[in-house]
Design a protein around this motif. Structure first.
Motif, short mmCIF file in Angstrom:
data_model
loop_
_atom_site.label_atom_id
_atom_site.label_comp_id
_atom_site.label_asym_id
_atom_site.label_seq_id
_atom_site.Cartn_x
_atom_site.Cartn_y
_atom_site.Cartn_z
N GLU A 92 -11.23 5.84 1.49
CA GLU A 92 -11.69 4.65 2.19
C GLU A 92 -12.02 4.94 3.65
N ASP A 115 -6.91 5.29 -1.00
CA ASP A 115 -6.79 4.44 0.18
C ASP A 115 -5.52 4.94 0.87
N ASP A 118 -2.94 1.21 2.95
CA ASP A 118 -3.41 -0.12 2.54
C ASP A 118 -2.57 -1.19 3.22
N GLY A 119 -3.26 -2.23 3.67
CA GLY A 119 -2.55 -3.31 4.36
C GLY A 119 -2.32 -2.95 5.81
N ARG A 275 -12.06 -2.68 -2.53
CA ARG A 275 -12.94 -1.61 -2.99
C ARG A 275 -12.59 -1.15 -4.40
N GLU A 279 -9.09 0.82 -4.49
CA GLU A 279 -8.06 -0.22 -4.61
C GLU A 279 -8.03 -0.84 -6.01
MN MN Z 1 -6.73 -1.18 1.33
#
Ligand code: MN
Ligand code: AHG
Ligand code: MN
Length: 334
Positions: A92, A115, A118-119, A275, A279
């Motif tokens: 990502e 990724d 994430d978050g 994505r 994800e």
């Molecule tokens: Mn993410």
């Protein structure tokens, strides 16, 4: 020895489930485990960055401090680049995929998408974040990896998993034979099997939507969001809204407790936000392997033929009966 099954032992035990296994996937999964522990170490220092040196500034050794997501990205890239099993990655954080030209990795039979963090909006506020990965067999036959190696349907995944950096750190993965979860014992630095054969409850009472976007939802989703708030003893409504804004943490909770997670198309993001390669597909693989459902609303997530690396898709995933209920509304009202 105590009755502990470590991640490494578990992966080795499972190698025989794959006919003709050469041990490459075993090594690759172990490398991911190690990289995630290095990322975990940095995540656990996140709040100290301000006093030890902020991202973008130099640290005491004169090295540049990196943002955590860039740091995690580099850790994963290095793990794969020098691991020998992976010939190319897509992340990502990078515009294009990266084909390795070093020995022996350039001959690796796998590609990985991930990724790294994430978050990430939750880093600064000390709320759970995660890492997501997905492993495919390379399909191009010679030379450096090609775009086609990455544009494979989710149903072609060899393995997928996530790490959640919460009150404890957990690694959850599947190779298509169920889902298993491991908790990191930080005192010995070892992932221990804590959640064998995870199964998502068919029903639940948790819904994970960013309802701030309600006005831009489709009529069907709006009707569903209204329905969950109605009082009804037989279905246990009103449901509870739980939304962390870390997909990994939201789905991890719903996987254990039962629930539905949704990031639909909105006015601002007509294809949704999340994505497909980094994800939706890996999380869909886990959710399906645990007995849940993952769909765009019109199509199974893992049946989508990807057309670009950073493609976004709307997603509804979680407990089987809850996802089907959402679909009833979207089918009736659009
Ligand atoms: Mn993410
Ligand atoms: P990332 O930090 O990798 O960009 O991903 C964040 C994603 C996902 O984890 C989460 O579910 C979603 O963004 C939250 O989006 P909203 O803030 O729009 O609800
Ligand atoms: Mn990210």
């Amino acid at each position: 020895m105590m009755n502990i099954k470590t991640l490494n032992e578990f992966i080795l035990d499972k190698q025989h489930e794959f006919p003709y296994a050469s041990g490459d996937l075993t090594r690759l999964l172990n490398d991911i485990g190690i990289a995630s522990k290095i990322i975990n170490r940095e995540v656990r220092k996140a709040g100290l960055v301000n006093i030890l040196g902020a991202a973008g500034t130099e640290n005491i050794q004169g090295e540049d401090q990196q943002k955590l997501d860039v740091y995690a990205d580099n850790q994963f890239i290095n793990a794969f680049k020098y691991g020998g099993q992976v010939c190319a990655i897509a992340s990502e954080e990078n515009d294009d995929f990266l084909a390795f030209d070093n020995e022996p990795s350039k001959h690796g039979k796998y590609v990985v998408t991930f990724d790294p963090l994430d978050g990430s909006s939750n880093i600064d506020v000390n709320v759970s974040i995660g890492t997501i990965f997905s492993i495919y067999r390379r399909v191009s036959t010679d030379g450096p990896a090609q775009l086609e190696d990455f544009l494979q349907k989710g149903s072609e995944q060899i393995a997928a998993g996530y790490v959640v950096y919460g009150p404890s750190t957990m690694l959850v993965y599947t190779t298509g034979k169920g889902v298993n979860g491991f908790t990191l014992d930080p005192s010995i630095g070892v992932y221990c099997l804590s959640h064998p054969n995870m199964k998502m409850p068919d029903d639940g009472r948790l819904y994970s939507f960013n309802e701030g976007n309600y006005n831009t939802y489709s009529k069907g989703l709006q009707k569903y969001c209204d329905w969950v708030k109605e009082e009804d003893k037989s279905t246990g409504r009103p449901y509870s809204c739980r939304y962390i804004a870390s997909m990994v943490a939201d789905i991890h909770r719903n996987l254990i407790k039962g629930g539905v997670f949704c990031y639909p198309a909105t006015a601002g993001s007509p294809n949704g936000k999340l994505r497909l390669l980094y994800e939706c597909n890996p999380m869909a693989f886990i959710v399906e392997q645990a007995g849940g459902v993952a769909t765009t609303g019109n199509q199974r997530i893992m049946d989508i033929q990807p057309t670009s690396l950073h493609q976004r898709v709307p997603v509804i995933m979680g407990s089987k009966n809850m996802v089907n209920k959402v679909l009833e509304f979207t089918q009736q009202y659009g």
